[in-house]
Design a protein around this motif. Sequence first.
Motif, PDB file in Angstrom:
ATOM      1  N   LYS A  10      10.620   4.244   7.629  1.00  0.00           N
ATOM      2  CA  LYS A  10      11.651   4.966   6.891  1.00  0.00           C
ATOM      3  C   LYS A  10      11.000   5.996   5.993  1.00  0.00           C
ATOM      4  N   ASP A  11      11.767   6.985   5.633  1.00  0.00           N
ATOM      5  CA  ASP A  11      11.280   7.982   4.690  1.00  0.00           C
ATOM      6  C   ASP A  11      11.196   7.356   3.308  1.00  0.00           C
ATOM      7  N   ALA A  12      10.428   7.957   2.449  1.00  0.00           N
ATOM      8  CA  ALA A  12      10.300   7.462   1.087  1.00  0.00           C
ATOM      9  C   ALA A  12      11.687   7.347   0.458  1.00  0.00           C
ATOM     10  N   ARG A  27      -2.322  14.090  -0.797  1.00  0.00           N
ATOM     11  CA  ARG A  27      -3.604  14.785  -0.623  1.00  0.00           C
ATOM     12  C   ARG A  27      -3.475  15.831   0.478  1.00  0.00           C
ATOM     13  N   LYS A  28      -3.884  17.037   0.161  1.00  0.00           N
ATOM     14  CA  LYS A  28      -3.754  18.162   1.073  1.00  0.00           C
ATOM     15  C   LYS A  28      -4.450  17.910   2.408  1.00  0.00           C
ATOM     16  N   THR A  33       0.238   9.254  11.168  1.00  0.00           N
ATOM     17  CA  THR A  33      -0.314   8.295  10.213  1.00  0.00           C
ATOM     18  C   THR A  33       0.423   8.395   8.876  1.00  0.00           C
ATOM     19  N   PHE A  34       0.361   7.337   8.112  1.00  0.00           N
ATOM     20  CA  PHE A  34       1.039   7.329   6.821  1.00  0.00           C
ATOM     21  C   PHE A  34       0.140   7.943   5.755  1.00  0.00           C
ATOM     22  N   VAL A  35       0.756   8.645   4.814  1.00  0.00           N
ATOM     23  CA  VAL A  35       0.059   9.178   3.655  1.00  0.00           C
ATOM     24  C   VAL A  35       0.570   8.419   2.437  1.00  0.00           C
ATOM     25  N   GLU A  36      -0.224   8.444   1.367  1.00  0.00           N
ATOM     26  CA  GLU A  36       0.214   7.818   0.123  1.00  0.00           C
ATOM     27  C   GLU A  36       0.389   8.900  -0.922  1.00  0.00           C
ATOM     28  N   LYS A  91       4.467   5.313   0.512  1.00  0.00           N
ATOM     29  CA  LYS A  91       3.729   5.523   1.756  1.00  0.00           C
ATOM     30  C   LYS A  91       4.720   5.900   2.847  1.00  0.00           C
ATOM     31  N   PHE A  92       4.407   6.969   3.586  1.00  0.00           N
ATOM     32  CA  PHE A  92       5.314   7.473   4.602  1.00  0.00           C
ATOM     33  C   PHE A  92       4.583   8.454   5.505  1.00  0.00           C
TER      34      PHE A  92
END
Length: 72
Positions: free
Chosen positions: A12-14, A25-26, A37-40, A46-47
């Motif tokens: 799910k989206d945030a 992070r860019k 992949t998920f980013v934080e 996390k999404f």
Amino acid sequence: MSTEVLERPEVKDADTGPEMFHYVRKDKIAESAVMGTFVEALCGEKFPVTKAAKPGSPVCPKCKEIYDSWAA
């Protein structure tokens, strides 16, 4: 032959409301957009990256507060 059912993980989206964007992070944005992949985000959400923010888009208040505290 197996009849075992494989369950799809829930993605799910945030959960910050409609069209709320986060600071991440860019160097992780492109990887997430291509590979899924998920980013934080700075706020801890996390999404996977699915959309690009446009100028003037609403930003997560927690992310903005954290970012502003680092930039000061």
